[in-house]
Design a protein around this motif. Structure first.
Motif, PDB file in Angstrom:
ATOM      1  N   UNK A 256     -13.625   3.746  10.654  1.00 58.37           N
ATOM      2  CA  UNK A 256     -12.583   4.461  10.323  1.00 58.37           C
ATOM      3  C   UNK A 256     -11.351   4.139  10.872  1.00 58.37           C
ATOM      4  N   UNK A 257      -9.528   3.644  10.176  1.00 59.23           N
ATOM      5  CA  UNK A 257      -8.595   3.470  10.794  1.00 59.23           C
ATOM      6  C   UNK A 257      -8.166   4.680  11.671  1.00 59.23           C
ATOM      7  N   UNK A 258      -7.244   3.634  12.961  1.00 65.07           N
ATOM      8  CA  UNK A 258      -6.848   4.590  13.679  1.00 65.07           C
ATOM      9  C   UNK A 258      -5.141   4.190  13.766  1.00 65.07           C
ATOM     10  N   UNK A 259      -4.868   2.997  12.974  1.00 63.58           N
ATOM     11  CA  UNK A 259      -3.994   2.802  13.218  1.00 63.58           C
ATOM     12  C   UNK A 259      -2.896   4.246  12.139  1.00 63.58           C
ATOM     13  N   UNK A 260      -1.446   3.539  13.271  1.00 62.49           N
ATOM     14  CA  UNK A 260      -0.390   3.930  12.305  1.00 62.49           C
ATOM     15  C   UNK A 260       0.755   3.705  12.219  1.00 62.49           C
ATOM     16  N   UNK A 261       1.565   3.071  10.932  1.00 61.77           N
ATOM     17  CA  UNK A 261       2.273   2.459  10.456  1.00 61.77           C
ATOM     18  C   UNK A 261       3.863   2.769   9.434  1.00 61.77           C
ATOM     19  N   UNK A 262       4.728   2.405   9.526  1.00 62.65           N
ATOM     20  CA  UNK A 262       6.247   3.325   8.423  1.00 62.65           C
ATOM     21  C   UNK A 262       6.308   1.515   7.741  1.00 62.65           C
ATOM     22  N   UNK A 263       7.047   2.066   6.796  1.00 63.40           N
ATOM     23  CA  UNK A 263       8.393   1.381   6.122  1.00 63.40           C
ATOM     24  C   UNK A 263      10.121   1.879   6.223  1.00 63.40           C
ATOM     25  N   UNK A 264      10.909   0.612   6.868  1.00 64.88           N
ATOM     26  CA  UNK A 264      11.614   1.439   6.217  1.00 64.88           C
ATOM     27  C   UNK A 264      12.101   0.725   4.976  1.00 64.88           C
ATOM     28  N   UNK A 265      12.835   1.798   3.865  1.00 60.35           N
ATOM     29  CA  UNK A 265      12.656   1.275   2.214  1.00 60.35           C
ATOM     30  C   UNK A 265      13.616   0.665   2.388  1.00 60.35           C
ATOM     31  N   UNK A 266      14.657   1.331   3.290  1.00 52.82           N
ATOM     32  CA  UNK A 266      16.489   0.863   3.281  1.00 52.82           C
ATOM     33  C   UNK A 266      17.454   1.259   4.451  1.00 52.82           C
ATOM     34  N   UNK A 267      18.340   0.332   4.428  1.00 52.12           N
ATOM     35  CA  UNK A 267      19.110   0.580   5.528  1.00 52.12           C
ATOM     36  C   UNK A 267      19.497   1.737   6.219  1.00 52.12           C
TER      37      UNK A 267
END
Length: 749
Positions: free
Chosen positions: A289-300
Motif C-alpha cells: 500500500x502506497x502512502x505518498x502524495x504527489x502532484x503534477x503542475x500541468x501549466x504555468x
C-alpha cells in the motif's frame, strides 16, 4: 497547510466501502455503491455536506421506465451540471455473499440533483448507437469544448475478464454512443487507473497493465502488474501523448511509483495523486500500500490580481495581492518613474538553462541529464530582518537538479476577508506574456504545517459586531481592481456633504507601448536541500525597447515571496553590463541576487508594481500594473485597520490613526462614492461625497447616505469609501475600502 486532519463527521455515516462512486458538487460530496465486504455490494447513496461534516442517506426516486441501479462496485460516477451519470460496474449474481458470481454491467443511469442538497431521482436515458461492452474498474470523465457547447462523456479501459484500452464517447445532448478514432500511441490495456480532465486534456495514470514478455501483451489469463505510466488524451484532437512510459526507470525516485486503485483529483491546473497499491504480481502478498502524495503542475499559473496597497510610508510600501491556488511563490517587480542608475562593477552571473523535452501537444517535461522527468521546485529562502517583515529572499537557486531529492513545502493560505483596504495612489494596465506550459511532477510532504508571518494581513472584523443575517458582507478582503487616489479635494470642513470629484481618474496605459517596453522575467527554479547559498537566475525575453525610455521603463526585481504579501523598502539593481546585454538579447540571465546591490525607495516617488505566480512549470504571466506613491515627509500617513460594522439602519466605520511626523492629526475626512451622471460617461472616474469630518476615528453612515451610494462593479460588487487624515502640513494619502455586496443587495441599490 498540506496537513491531514480527521473531521468529526455526524449524521448517517456510511459503512466503509471500496470501489464506490464519488463526485464532488461544490461543498457537498455524493457517494454511491461499492463493496461493503467481500461478495456484498451496495447500491446506497449518501450525501456529505462538507461545510458542516454532516452525512445524510438519500433515497432517490426509482426510474419510471425500469428498476433502480443494482448493488455494484467498480462503476463510474460522473458529474456534469446538476446530473450524475452512472455506468457499468460489477455485480454479484449470487444471493449468497460467500458465493461470489461476478456479472459485468454496462447499464447507464442518470441521477438528477437538487440545488445545494438532496436528489430528485434516477432515470434511464434512451441512448443511440452501440453501448460500450460491460466492464468495471474503468474511468469516465465529462468534457465540454469551449467553442462547441455539447458536453461529452469519455469512458476508457476497465476490466471484463481481461483488461481493456478502448475509448468510448457519449454525446450527452443527443445521448449517442460512438467510438472516436484516435491518433498517437494508445496506452496499454488497464484497470483501476485514474483519469482526470484539466483544460482540454484527459490525464491517465497508473493501473493494472499486462506483464509484457518480449514486447507482446500477455494473453487474457497472463500475468499483470501495476504501472506508473502516464499519458494524456487531447480531447479536441483525440490524440494520445505519452509522458511517462511503462518501461521508464526511476532510480532517483523522482516520479510516482507504479500503483493501482489510487485516487487522483484536479485542483485548478494541478493534478494530485494519492496512495494506491503496488505489486508486480496479482497475488495479494506481493502488493504494497502506497502512502505518498504527489502532484503534477500541468501549466504555468495564471496572473495574480493587481498588487494592492495596504499602507505607504515615506520609504516603504505594505503590499498584498490575491492568492493564486497551487503555487510555490510570487515574483514581485517594480519600476520607478524617475530613472534608476545601473550599478557598475558588479559581475553578472547566471545559471545556464536546463534542457526541456517537449512532447507533441504543447506539453513538456523537464528532463535531468539521465533523461528522467525531474522536479523544478522553487526553494524559498527568505530573510527575516529584525525591524521589518519583508520577505525578500537573499537568493533563489534557479536551475534543474538531477541529484537533489525534493521535499514538498507547506503553503500557508492567507485568510480571505471581505472589505478591501487600499492606500491610494493606484491604477491599471499591462499585458501578460503567455509562455508554453511544462508539466512537472512533484512529491508533496504532508507532515506538520509550518506557519510563517503573513505580512500586511488586514485585521478581521470583530465577529460579535457583524449581523450574521446581513445581506452585505462586513469583513475585510482583497480585490482585483483598484481606483486611483491622490488626496481627495477638500476645501474646508464647511464643504461637509458637498459633492467632491475624484481628482485623479484611472489612467489606462497604452498597451502597445507598454508591451514594447516591458521585460518579462521567467526564472526557472531548482530545489536545494540543506544549502544556504542559493542564487536567482531567470531568462528575460524582451521586446524592442523605446529608444528614449529604455532605462526609465526597466523592471527591477523586488524579490520572490512565498506568501501573497510583502513589505517593500528596497529593490535589486542590475549591473550596467547586464542592462546592455538585456537590451540586445532575447533571453539574458538575471544575475545572482547575492552579488546585486539594493536601492532604497525614495520619498514622494511614484513606483509601479506587477507580480507573477510561480509553480513547477515556471513563472506565469504578470498581473496588471498598479501604481503607488511613497509619502512626502511631514504629511500624515493613511489610516489603517478599517472596520465596518453593520447595524439595522446604518453602518459604523472605524479606523486606526496613522503616523503624523508634523504635529497632531487635526481632522479626518471620510468619503462615499455616489451615483452620478459623470459615472455613466466615464465609469472609472468615481465621484465622492464627504460624509464625515472630525477628530474621531469613527463615524456613522446612515441608510439615507447609503441609498445614494454607487456600487462599483470593476471586480466584485462593492460600495467604496475613502478615509484620509490631516495635520498642519495638509491631507495625506487616503485609504480606500471596498465594502463587498452580494448580487441581491447590489442589484437593489
Amino acid at each position: 497547510t498540506n496537513q491531514w486532519f480527521l473531521p468529526a463527521v455526524r449524521g448517517d455515516i456510511p459503512p466503509g466501502c471500496a470501489a464506490h462512486g464519488f463526485v464532488c458538487d461544490g461543498t457537498r460530496i455524493l457517494v454511491f455503491g461499492g463493496m461493503v465486504e467481500y461478495g456484498r455490494y451496495s447500491n446506497d447513496l449518501y450525501e456529505l455536506q462538507a461545510s458542516r461534516w454532516l452525512w445524510k442517506k438519500v433515497k432517490p426516486q426509482a426510474p419510471s421506465n425500469g428498476l433502480p441501479p443494482c448493488p455494484r462496485l467498480g462503476h463510474s460516477f460522473s458529474l456534469y451540471g446538476n446530473k450524475c451519470y452512472l455506468f457499468g460496474g460489477l455485480a454479484n449474481e449470487s444471493e449468497d455473499s460467500n458465493n461470489n458470481v461476478p456479472r459485468y454491467l454496462n447499464d447507464f443511469y442518470e441521477l438528477e440533483l437538487q440545488h445545494g442538497s438532496g436528489v430528485v431521482g434516477w432515470s434511464i436515458p434512451v441512448t443511440k448507437g452501440v453501448l460500450p461492452s460491460p466492464r468495471e474498474s474503468h474511468t469516465a470523465i465529462v468534457y465540454c469544448r469551449k467553442d462547441v457547447g455539447s458536453p461529452k462523456m469519455y469512458i476508457f479501459g476497465g476490466m471484463c475478464g481481461c483488461r481493456l484500452n478502448d475509448l468510448w464517447e457519449l454525446d450527452i445532448e443527443t445521448m449517442t454512443w460512438s467510438r472516436p478514432e484516435t491518433k498517437g500511441t494508445v496506452p496499454l490495456p488497464r484497470s483501476l487507473h485514474t483519469a482526470n480532465v484539466i483544460g482540454n486534456k484527459m490525464y491517465v495514470f497508473g493501473g493494472w497493465v499486462p506483464q509484457s514478455a518480449g514486447g507482446e501483451i500477455s494473453a487474457p489469463d497472463g500475468e499483470w502488474k501495476c504501472t506508473g505510466s502516464f499519458s494524456y488524451l487531447n480531447l479536441d484532437t483525440t490524440e494520445w501523448i505519452g509522458l511517462i512510459s511503462d518501461c521508464q526507470e526511476d532510480k532517483s525516485n523522482l516520479l510516482p511509483g507504479p500503483r493501482a486503485g489510487h485516487c487522483a483529483v484536479a485542483v485548478g491546473t494541478r493534478l494530485y495523486i494519492w496512495s494506491g497499491r503496488d505489486g508486480y504480481r496479482k497475488a495479494w502478498n506481493n502488493q504494497v500500500c502506497c502512502k505518498d502524495l504527489w502532484y503534477l503542475d500541468t501549466e504555468r499559473p495564471l496572473a495574480p490580481s493587481q498588487v494592492q496597497l495596504i499602507r505607504a510610508t515615506t520609504n516603504s510600501f505594505q503590499l498584498k495581492w490575491d492568492e493564486v491556488p497551487t503555487v510555490e511563490g510570487y515574483l514581485l517587480q517594480l519600476h520607478a518613474d524617475s530613472p534608476v542608475p545601473p550599478v557598475a562593477g558588479i559581475p553578472g552571473t547566471g545559471v545556464p538553462e536546463t534542457s526541456v523535452l517537449s512532447s507533441q501537444g504543447g506539453c513538456s517535461l523537464h528532463q535531468s541529464p539521465q533523461s528522467l522527468p525531474s522536479v523544478p521546485y522553487p526553494e524559498m529562502k527568505v530573510d527575516h530582518p529584525s525591524q521589518a517583515n519583508n520577505l525578500v529572499p537573499n537568493n533563489v537557486q534557479a536551475a534543474l537538479s538531477s541529484s537533489s531529492k525534493v521535499e514538498g513545502k507547506e503553503k500557508v493560505a492567507a485568510p480571505e476577508n471581505k472589505v478591501t483596504q487600499e492606500t491610494m495612489k493606484n491604477h491599471t494596465d499591462a499585458t501578460g506574456v503567455k509562455e508554453s506550459n511544462a508539466p512537472s511532477v512533484l512529491p508533496v510532504c504532508t507532515s506538520s504545517a509550518q506557519t510563517s508571518a503573513n505580512v500586511g494581513e488586514l485585521h478581521d472584523l470583530d465577529k460579535q459586531s457583524v449581523n450574521p443575517d446581513a445581506s452585505v458582507s462586513s469583513t475585510v478582503s482583497s480585490t482585483q481592481t483598484m481606483v486611483t487616489q491622490q488626496a481627495v479635494k477638500t476645501e474646508s470642513s464647511s464643504t461637509n456633504g458637498a459633492v467632491v470629484k475624484d481628482e485623479t481618474s484611472l489612467t489606462t496605459f497604452n498597451s502597445k507601448s507598454e508591451a514594447a517596453e516591458t521585460a518579462y522575467v521567467m526564472p526557472s527554479t531548482r530545489a536545494s536541500t540543506g544549502q544556504t547559498n542559493d542564487s536567482h537566475s531567470s531568462r528575460a525575453p524582451q521586446r524592442a525597447p523605446a529608444p528614449a525610455k529604455t532605462r526609465d521603463r526597466r523592471w527591477y526585481d523586488v524579490g520572490i515571496f512565498k506568501n501573497n504579501s510583502a513589505v517593500v523598502s528596497q529593490f535589486y539593481l542590475l549591473p550596467e553590463e547586464t542592462l546592455n546585454i538585456n537590451s540586445k538579447t532575447e533571453g539574458a540571465d538575471v544575475p545572482d541576487y547575492r552579488l546585486l546591490k539594493k536601492q532604497d525607495l525614495f520619498p514622494g516617488t511614484v513606483y509601479r508594481f506587477r507580480v507573477a505566480a510561480i509553480n513547477g512549470c515556471g513563472v506565469g504571466p504578470f498581473s496588471k500594473i498598479s501604481e503607488f506613491k511613497t509619502c512626502i515627509p511631514g504629511f500624515p500617513g493613511a489610516p489603517s485597520t478599517v472596520k465596518i460594522t453593520k447595524s439595522v439602519d446604518c453602518i459604523h466605520l472605524s479606523w486606526e490613526p496613522p503616523a503624523s511626523p508634523s504635529g497632531n492629526i487635526l481632522e479626518y475626512s471620510a468619503y462615499l462614492a455616489i451615483r452620478s451622471t459623470q459615472l455613466q460617461e466615464n465609469p472609472s472616474q468615481l465621484v465622492f461625497m464627504r460624509i464625515y469630518c472630525g477628530l474621531k476615528t469613527s463615524c456613522i453612515v446612515t441608510a439615507a447616505q447609503l441609498s445614494n451610494a454607487h456600487v462599483d462593479y470593476t471586480s466584485r460588487p462593492a460600495i467604496v469609501f475613502r478615509i484620509s487624515a490631516k495635520n498642519e502640513r495638509g491631507y495625506g494619502p487616503a485609504t480606500q475600502v471596498r465594502w463587498l455586496q452580494d448580487m441581491k443587495t447590489s442589484g437593489s441599490k
